[in-house]
Design a protein around this motif. Structure first.
Motif, PDB file in Angstrom:
ATOM      1  N   ASN A 132     -17.909 -23.643 -70.564  1.00 11.81           N
ATOM      2  CA  ASN A 132     -18.832 -23.672 -71.714  1.00 11.81           C
ATOM      3  C   ASN A 132     -20.131 -24.395 -71.324  1.00 11.81           C
ATOM      4  O   ASN A 132     -21.236 -23.896 -71.588  1.00 11.81           O
ATOM      5  CB  ASN A 132     -18.228 -24.411 -72.902  1.00 11.81           C
ATOM      6  N   PHE A 133     -19.984 -25.562 -70.703  1.00  8.48           N
ATOM      7  CA  PHE A 133     -21.128 -26.407 -70.353  1.00  8.48           C
ATOM      8  C   PHE A 133     -22.062 -25.676 -69.378  1.00  8.48           C
ATOM      9  O   PHE A 133     -23.283 -25.621 -69.579  1.00  8.48           O
ATOM     10  CB  PHE A 133     -20.628 -27.716 -69.732  1.00  8.48           C
ATOM     11  N   GLU A 134     -21.483 -25.086 -68.321  1.00 12.13           N
ATOM     12  CA  GLU A 134     -22.313 -24.406 -67.319  1.00 12.13           C
ATOM     13  C   GLU A 134     -22.963 -23.150 -67.899  1.00 12.13           C
ATOM     14  O   GLU A 134     -24.108 -22.824 -67.564  1.00 12.13           O
ATOM     15  CB  GLU A 134     -21.477 -24.082 -66.080  1.00 12.13           C
ATOM     16  N   GLY A 135     -22.247 -22.456 -68.788  1.00 16.73           N
ATOM     17  CA  GLY A 135     -22.831 -21.291 -69.464  1.00 16.73           C
ATOM     18  C   GLY A 135     -24.045 -21.684 -70.288  1.00 16.73           C
ATOM     19  O   GLY A 135     -25.093 -21.023 -70.256  1.00 16.73           O
ATOM     20  N   LEU A 136     -23.937 -22.789 -71.030  1.00 15.49           N
ATOM     21  CA  LEU A 136     -25.045 -23.271 -71.867  1.00 15.49           C
ATOM     22  C   LEU A 136     -26.244 -23.694 -71.007  1.00 15.49           C
ATOM     23  O   LEU A 136     -27.394 -23.374 -71.318  1.00 15.49           O
ATOM     24  CB  LEU A 136     -24.581 -24.455 -72.727  1.00 15.49           C
ATOM     25  N   GLY A 195     -22.411 -23.546 -82.632  1.00 12.60           N
ATOM     26  CA  GLY A 195     -21.057 -24.126 -82.722  1.00 12.60           C
ATOM     27  C   GLY A 195     -20.884 -25.287 -81.773  1.00 12.60           C
ATOM     28  O   GLY A 195     -20.290 -26.323 -82.127  1.00 12.60           O
ATOM     29  N   TYR A 196     -21.445 -25.163 -80.552  1.00 16.01           N
ATOM     30  CA  TYR A 196     -21.294 -26.230 -79.554  1.00 16.01           C
ATOM     31  C   TYR A 196     -22.189 -27.435 -79.849  1.00 16.01           C
ATOM     32  O   TYR A 196     -22.005 -28.494 -79.259  1.00 16.01           O
ATOM     33  CB  TYR A 196     -21.552 -25.675 -78.149  1.00 16.01           C
ATOM     34  N   MET A 197     -23.149 -27.288 -80.761  1.00 11.49           N
ATOM     35  CA  MET A 197     -23.958 -28.444 -81.166  1.00 11.49           C
ATOM     36  C   MET A 197     -23.136 -29.434 -81.991  1.00 11.49           C
ATOM     37  O   MET A 197     -23.540 -30.573 -82.203  1.00 11.49           O
ATOM     38  CB  MET A 197     -25.181 -27.974 -81.957  1.00 11.49           C
ATOM     39  N   PHE A 198     -21.964 -29.006 -82.481  1.00  9.46           N
ATOM     40  CA  PHE A 198     -21.053 -29.895 -83.232  1.00  9.46           C
ATOM     41  C   PHE A 198     -19.924 -30.425 -82.335  1.00  9.46           C
ATOM     42  O   PHE A 198     -19.027 -31.099 -82.799  1.00  9.46           O
ATOM     43  CB  PHE A 198     -20.428 -29.127 -84.402  1.00  9.46           C
ATOM     44  N   GLU A 199     -19.949 -30.067 -81.046  1.00  2.08           N
ATOM     45  CA  GLU A 199     -18.880 -30.413 -80.109  1.00  2.08           C
ATOM     46  C   GLU A 199     -18.782 -31.927 -79.923  1.00  2.08           C
ATOM     47  O   GLU A 199     -19.787 -32.639 -79.876  1.00  2.08           O
ATOM     48  CB  GLU A 199     -19.182 -29.734 -78.762  1.00  2.08           C
ATOM     49  N   GLU A 200     -17.551 -32.416 -79.817  1.00  2.00           N
ATOM     50  CA  GLU A 200     -17.342 -33.860 -79.625  1.00  2.00           C
ATOM     51  C   GLU A 200     -17.817 -34.318 -78.246  1.00  2.00           C
ATOM     52  O   GLU A 200     -18.322 -35.414 -78.085  1.00  2.00           O
ATOM     53  CB  GLU A 200     -15.852 -34.189 -79.798  1.00  2.00           C
ATOM     54  N   HIS A 201     -17.626 -33.450 -77.219  1.00  2.00           N
ATOM     55  CA  HIS A 201     -18.006 -33.843 -75.868  1.00  2.00           C
ATOM     56  C   HIS A 201     -19.529 -33.929 -75.788  1.00  2.00           C
ATOM     57  O   HIS A 201     -20.242 -32.968 -76.046  1.00  2.00           O
ATOM     58  CB  HIS A 201     -17.496 -32.825 -74.842  1.00  2.00           C
ATOM     59  N   LEU A 261     -21.790 -34.123 -73.405  1.00  2.00           N
ATOM     60  CA  LEU A 261     -22.564 -33.295 -72.486  1.00  2.00           C
ATOM     61  C   LEU A 261     -22.696 -31.859 -72.996  1.00  2.00           C
ATOM     62  O   LEU A 261     -23.746 -31.219 -72.852  1.00  2.00           O
ATOM     63  CB  LEU A 261     -21.918 -33.301 -71.094  1.00  2.00           C
ATOM     64  N   ILE A 262     -21.594 -31.343 -73.590  1.00  2.00           N
ATOM     65  CA  ILE A 262     -21.640 -29.978 -74.146  1.00  2.00           C
ATOM     66  C   ILE A 262     -22.589 -29.954 -75.349  1.00  2.00           C
ATOM     67  O   ILE A 262     -23.397 -29.027 -75.499  1.00  2.00           O
ATOM     68  CB  ILE A 262     -20.221 -29.488 -74.536  1.00  2.00           C
ATOM     69  N   ARG A 263     -22.500 -30.972 -76.193  1.00  2.00           N
ATOM     70  CA  ARG A 263     -23.378 -31.058 -77.370  1.00  2.00           C
ATOM     71  C   ARG A 263     -24.847 -31.099 -76.931  1.00  2.00           C
ATOM     72  O   ARG A 263     -25.699 -30.427 -77.508  1.00  2.00           O
ATOM     73  CB  ARG A 263     -23.012 -32.306 -78.185  1.00  2.00           C
ATOM     74  N   LEU A 264     -25.126 -31.872 -75.892  1.00  2.00           N
ATOM     75  CA  LEU A 264     -26.492 -31.988 -75.378  1.00  2.00           C
ATOM     76  C   LEU A 264     -26.978 -30.642 -74.822  1.00  2.00           C
ATOM     77  O   LEU A 264     -28.097 -30.206 -75.109  1.00  2.00           O
ATOM     78  CB  LEU A 264     -26.538 -33.065 -74.285  1.00  2.00           C
ATOM     79  N   ALA A 265     -26.127 -29.993 -74.020  1.00  2.00           N
ATOM     80  CA  ALA A 265     -26.506 -28.704 -73.408  1.00  2.00           C
ATOM     81  C   ALA A 265     -26.810 -27.667 -74.486  1.00  2.00           C
ATOM     82  O   ALA A 265     -27.776 -26.891 -74.366  1.00  2.00           O
ATOM     83  CB  ALA A 265     -25.383 -28.208 -72.493  1.00  2.00           C
ATOM     84  N   ALA A 266     -25.986 -27.642 -75.558  1.00  2.00           N
ATOM     85  CA  ALA A 266     -26.198 -26.684 -76.649  1.00  2.00           C
ATOM     86  C   ALA A 266     -27.523 -26.967 -77.358  1.00  2.00           C
ATOM     87  O   ALA A 266     -28.274 -26.037 -77.693  1.00  2.00           O
ATOM     88  CB  ALA A 266     -25.044 -26.753 -77.638  1.00  2.00           C
TER      89      ALA A 266
END
Length: 917
Positions: free
Chosen positions: A748-752, A780-786, A788-793
């Protein structure tokens, strides 16, 4: 805030909604640019609606959705239903004209537009559309009349036996092919008795004229079912089958391409035909399909057919007979082929090269036959169908084994080998027939090289099949050792060695489960490398050395020695690029082992303790399989030219490039791009180009690994350099697939991250990302707990906000998108604040209505903006200043609120700071 994951539970009971509410919801979604969801809302409303007028409006709205989704056939159908209810509905008439225009039915599109103009004579949009369509039709008519004389002229040149100018003929042939690619040109050739003239070109038996005819026919048949059926009726399946079986390799390949296009048109046809031609008669193409397949099956056993023609027929059957997806329920074509042609397919698979009356075959024929058998078997849906397949195979093997003396036994054993390489369940069943295994073991000791080859290969293929492995370990190892030590023929010794390699690798990567004595594996590997580098041995025999290494490289010591032997690596890469495609899987397997790119999970420490307590076997990792060793091996492979070999393997059109083989290649590529500094070299040698088809076709795991490799390249390289021209747009879909919920957090992170880079390049790329429906997933990933994923989104959304459609989403009624961005601008995480405030700066600059909305979304908006301006980070201060400036300029009431606060004082201080220009 929605929660991601399977734990999401709907609160309360779903309340009843009316058709009117669903229509309103559909309208809001359509305005927000979510055309797929809008279509679903209108469709649900239709099921609840009971008034004719309301249904007409819903059909009209669905037509608008279908136009946006580029499904013009359905857009026309829905608009027609709305017009049937109200013939004066100008919106429906206009939408139908747009759909008809895209479907190529310009005369009908004009008729609908004229009706629109007569109903609303002052509507400028209708007048402009009618004028544009009129000039487009005029151009088409001009092109058609000009084309008439060109077609006649080209055929005259090609069919003139006295014409000696080769360049003139070649130019005429090329022009004819180009003309056939355009719908207007293809229709003109078809209407001008072109099929009969093309048939004359085929009958000349001159390769260049035959190629011109076949390539022109491809243009005529592409995506046009009724034309394909007419051409097939005129040419006849026997003639096409005969051309496929000719000795000339290029002509046979061109015929194969034509037949593939014809199959596609008959099965799925894009329906480019004009309305009225097919509405009157329902075309049933199943009879034509079966007729073509029947002739392909007959070609397989035709003695006069060329070996290349036979391979092409097998490839066609692989592509067109089995279902493309398990979601398709109808497998009747596979059942029909098994019933009518399984024995013919097995006839090819049982061919013993060099024996009396054997069919002409290439080095790839057996592999293609195994793949076809495997595909047919996988397409069966129930035990009864599989049982029928087994019985037919058993009957065929028995028919050769019983009463045909030695040649018959060899054919039976060859059939067993072919089945073990394909549908191994069927192979195991025939292996258990009385006398088969005994014959295999006795023929291994034959004095005839040809007989011994057949038997040893059968033993090797049986060695890694679970049901027979223990029997062969007990009875075959000593026999294979004898053959390996005492045979004078390298072709036999190398096969015996592969059998020993298979049996010796039973422990896989488990260091503690070694089958042979210390050092034996290394000796076998050394001999494999020696044979691999010996160019005096034919390529077909050297391929077996790679097969041996595919098993021996489970051992880390073997991997280390192999990557130190540059000559052996390059010899293997050379084989991978050769005509013998049956080596592909072995090469890919060897590389997966060397790069450790197979799946391996870290064992749970608690489970390890339990296993020790219960005295269970615990797998051990070889010391040389640690990351530092793997990294060094990858570098050695890159230096030896592994990327160009993999790129060449991917280009292969051979059935040997199975989905499993694609997955292995994807795994290797992912390992090769693990280190950022290696990615430029991988791209320069063609790795980026090769990864795109791997990410779009194959197993789900294979597609995901290839997509992840693409993401890594896109993150650290300039995407416009890595994927030049149109190729960059092909990268979007694989990257969007990495955002699906079933993917891992890293994927998910690398895709974003990769999509963020692409979204910053151009509006066309942003439109492509929108079209792939990535925005809801990014949100959806802007609400992610992680974090780094939230930041990437959030960073990805910042770049996507340059698109007008995305800007509109932030103003959609009932949406919390803008509120989230404002709140994230006040978070503690500085990187997240930078991304969110950057998005706000972009939105307020490009879409001023957003400035008015900011004070409405949260009471904390002022303190968040002030905190940005007072931040020690210059970047955050700059973003805050831009947002405030845009808001001041947007509306008086917003400006008054800003000035009434402490904002003026803060800005005055910042304006005097000479260190921050």
């Amino acid at each position: 805030i929605p929660v991601r994951g399977p734990g999401r539970v709907a609160a309360g009971v779903r309340r009843q909604v009316t058709a009117e509410q669903l229509r309103a919801r559909g309208n809001a979604l359509f305005q927000a640019g979510d055309h797929g969801a809008a279509l679903a809302a209108y469709t649900e409303a239709l099921s609840l609606s009971d008034t004719a007028s309301e249904r007409a409006v819903l059909h009209r709205n669905r037509a608008a959705c279908y136009l946006k989704l580029e499904d013009y056939t359905k857009a026309e159908a829905d608009a027609t239903k709305a017009i049937e209810a109200d013939g004066r509905d100008v919106k429906a008439l206009f939408r139908r004209s747009q759909a008809l225009q895209q479907l190529g039915r310009l005369d009908q599109a004009v008729s609908d537009l004229q009706r629109c103009v007569s109903l609303e004579p002052r509507n400028k949009a209708f007048q402009d559309a009618l004028r544009a369509l009129g000039s487009s039709m005029h151009e088409k008519m001009k092109t058609m009349s000009c084309t008439d004389s060109k077609v006649e002229q080209m055929f005259q040149i090609l069919l003139d036996l006295d014409e000696k100018d080769a360049d003139k003929k070649q130019k005429a042939a090329q022009n004819l092919i180009v003309l056939a690619r355009e719908e207007a040109g293809a229709e003109k050739i078809f209407q001008s008795d072109g099929v009969r003239l093309l048939m004359q070109l085929l009958d000349t038996a001159k390769a260049d004229l035959m190629l011109a005819a076949l390539r022109t026919l491809v243009g005529l048949c592409s995506g046009h079912r009724s034309r394909t059926m007419a051409i097939l009726a005129e040419l006849g399946a026997p003639r096409l089958s005969a051309v496929l079986g000719v000795e000339h390799e290029q002509v046979s390949l061109a015929a194969c391409n034509l037949l593939h296009v014809m199959f596609d048109s008959l099965k799925e046809g894009l329906q480019k035909d004009f309305r009225g031609k097919e509405d009157a008669v329902v075309l049933d193409s199943s009879r034509d399909l079966k007729l073509l397949i029947k002739h392909l099956l007959e070609l397989l056993v035709l003695e006069g057919a060329s070996a290349h023609g036979r391979d092409n027929a097998l490839n066609l059957l692989i592509k067109v007979v089995p279902r493309k997806s398990p979601k398709e329920t109808n497998n009747s074509l596979s059942l029909w082929v098994i019933d009518q042609g399984l024995k013919k397919i097995l006839e090819v698979g049982s061919t013993v090269c060099g024996s009396l009356g054997s069919l002409p075959v290439t080095e790839n024929t057996r592999m293609s036959t195994s793949v076809l058998l495997s595909k047919l078997y996988e397409d069966l849906k129930c035990d009864a169908e599989r049982e029928n397949f087994h019985h037919l195979c058993e009957d065929y093997v028995r028919s050769w084994f019983e009463g045909h003396e030695l040649p018959g036994k060899l054919r039976a054993i060859q059939t067993v080998s072919c089945l073990l390489q394909g549908p191994s369940d069927a192979g195991n069943r025939v292996l258990e027939l009385e006398g088969i295994m005994d014959s295999v073991l006795s023929l291994c000791a034959s004095v005839s090289e040809a007989h011994q080859l057949v038997a040893v290969e059968a033993l090797i293929h049986a060695a890694d099949k679970a049901k027979r492995a223990s029997f062969i370990t007990a009875n075959g190892v000593s026999l294979l050792k004898e053959i390996y030590k005492h045979s004078e023929r390298d072709s036999i010794r190398i096969r015996a060695l592969v059998g020993l390699c298979k049996l010796g690798s039973a422990g896989g990567t488990d260091f503690s489960m070694k089958q042979f004595a210390e050092g034996s594996t290394m000796k076998l590997a050394k001999q494999c490398r020696k044979w691999l580098c010996n160019e005096a041995i034919d390529a077909g025999t050297r391929r077996w050395a790679v097969e041996g290494l595919a098993y021996l490289t489970f051992d880390a010591d073997v991997k280390e020695e192999f990557v130190e032997d540059k000559a052996a690596m390059q010899a293997m890469f050379h084989l991978a690029k050769s005509e013998d495609r049956s080596v592909l899987y072995a090469v890919a397997s060897t590389l997966v082992n060397c790069t450790n790119s197979y799946d391996h999970e870290e064992p749970d420490p608690q489970m390890l303790e339990l296993a020790k307590y219960a005295k269970q076997h615990i797998p051990e990792q070889h010391p040389k399989d640690k990351p530092e060793f793997v990294k060094r091996r990858v570098r050695k492979l890159l230096t030896a030219g592994v990327v160009s070999a993999l790129a060449c393997m991917v280009k292969s059109e051979s059935p040997a490039l199975t989905n499993s083989c694609r997955e292995l290649i994807s795994r290797v590529f992912l390992a090769l791009v693990e280190e950022a500094e290696d990615r430029g070299g991988v791209v320069a040698q063609g790795g980026g180009k090769a990864l795109i088809p791997l990410s779009l076709e194959g197993t789900e795991v294979g597609q995901t690994k290839a997509a992840q490799a693409l993401a890594k390249i896109t993150i650290t390289s300039n995407p416009e350099m890595a994927f030049p021209g149109e190729r960059i747009y092909e990268v979007v879909r694989p990257l969007v697939r990495l955002l699906h919920l079933q993917r891992t957090g890293l994927e998910n992170f690398e895709g974003l991250m990769a999509l963020t880079n692409l979204a910053g390049i151009s509006e066309r790329l942003r439109q492509k990302i929108l079209k792939e429906r990535a925005v809801p997933m990014i949100e959806g990933y802007m609400f992610e707990e992680h974090e780094l994923i939230r930041l990437a989104a959030t960073e990805c959304m910042c770049n996507m906000a340059m698109s007008k459609e995305v800007q509109e989403l932030f103003l959609a009624e009932g949406s919390d998108r803008l509120k989230l961005m404002v709140l994230y601008s006040g978070e503690e995480d500085e990187k997240l604040r930078r991304a969110a405030s950057g998005t706000l700066a972009m939105l307020t600059a490009l879409h001023p209505p957003i400035c008015k909305r900011i004070p409405q979304v949260t009471v904390h908006w002022l303190e968040i903006l002030q905190a940005l301006l007072l931040s020690p980070s210059v970047e955050l201060q700059h973003r805050g200043a831009v947002v405030v400036m845009n808001m001041m300029a947007a509306a008086r009431e917003v400006a008054e609120q800003l000035i009434a606060s402490e904002m003026l004082e803060i800005l005055s201080v910042l304006a005097k700071d000479k260190d921050k220009p």
